[in-house]
Design a protein around this motif. Structure first.
Motif, short mmCIF file in Angstrom:
data_model
loop_
_atom_site.label_atom_id
_atom_site.label_comp_id
_atom_site.label_asym_id
_atom_site.label_seq_id
_atom_site.Cartn_x
_atom_site.Cartn_y
_atom_site.Cartn_z
N LEU A 65 25.25 -81.66 61.44
CA LEU A 65 24.48 -82.77 60.64
C LEU A 65 22.86 -83.09 60.56
N SER A 66 22.71 -82.85 61.49
CA SER A 66 20.80 -82.91 61.66
C SER A 66 20.41 -81.33 61.22
N MET A 67 21.16 -80.13 61.82
CA MET A 67 20.67 -78.98 61.23
C MET A 67 20.89 -79.38 59.58
N THR A 68 21.96 -79.57 59.06
CA THR A 68 22.56 -79.01 57.80
C THR A 68 21.25 -79.77 57.17
N ARG A 71 15.25 -78.05 56.12
CA ARG A 71 15.39 -77.46 55.13
C ARG A 71 15.63 -76.30 55.74
N SER A 72 15.76 -75.86 56.86
CA SER A 72 15.83 -73.90 57.31
C SER A 72 16.88 -73.72 57.64
N PHE A 73 18.01 -74.97 57.46
CA PHE A 73 19.40 -74.76 57.59
C PHE A 73 19.85 -74.98 56.23
N SER A 74 19.79 -74.42 55.00
CA SER A 74 20.16 -75.22 53.49
C SER A 74 21.11 -74.00 53.42
#
Length: 164
Positions: A65-68, A71-74
């Motif tokens: 959830l943090s990755m999503t 910005r780099s994980f869009s």
């Protein structure tokens, strides 16, 4: 249980969970690795918890959830499956369907996680709520919204197929 024993017993299960929520095998491996690194740093605390696997699953889900949010994980999950990297599992045959992955890609990260924890991990509302740090009623509401979105996508897909 020592850390090495835990990794041997549950490592592949963590990768499958990561794959199911992210739709990407490499990202799944990264999620599992990050969760295991964080668990290793606090292994005494994790080992002494009521359910060490629950603790590590929560780390993985929170990391996803943090990755999503970054910005780099869009981008949406790709489900670019490589047969060498998949682990045989009865649920994999169902989850790998291209239509399902496309529909899951339309859901928010939180909705996808709730559905995976509910139907793939077979967890109850309270356990999912504990993992996500939300109320059980929020789990039920999120599940309901996500399933409604999937039903809508399925109906839309049938209509579009009929027009061809």
């Amino acid at each position: 249980m020592e850390f090495e024993e835990y990794v041997s017993a549950r490592g592949q299960e963590l990768v499958r969970l990561g794959f199911t929520v992210s739709g990407d095998y490499q990202r799944a491996e990264d999620l599992a690795q990050i969760a295991l690194m964080q668990a290793f740093r606090k292994w005494r605390k994790v080992r002494d918890a009521d359910d060490p696997h629950h603790y590590v699953r929560r780390i993985l889900v929170n990391e996803y959830l943090s990755m999503t949010r970054r910005r780099s994980f869009s981008e949406a999950p790709t489900a670019d499956l490589d047969p060498q990297h998949t682990v045989p599992d009865h649920a994999t045959g169902i989850a790998v369907s291209d239509d399902l992955w496309q529909a899951l890609a339309t859901l928010s990260a939180r909705e996808r996680v709730v559905l995976v924890l509910r139907y793939y991990q077979d967890l109850d509302d309270q356990t999912i709520a504990d993992l996500l740090g939300i109320k059980p009623s929020s789990v039920r509401a999120t599940t309901s919204r996500a399933l409604a979105s999937l039903r809508k996508a399925r109906t839309s897909h049938r209509v579009n197929e009929g027009l061809k």
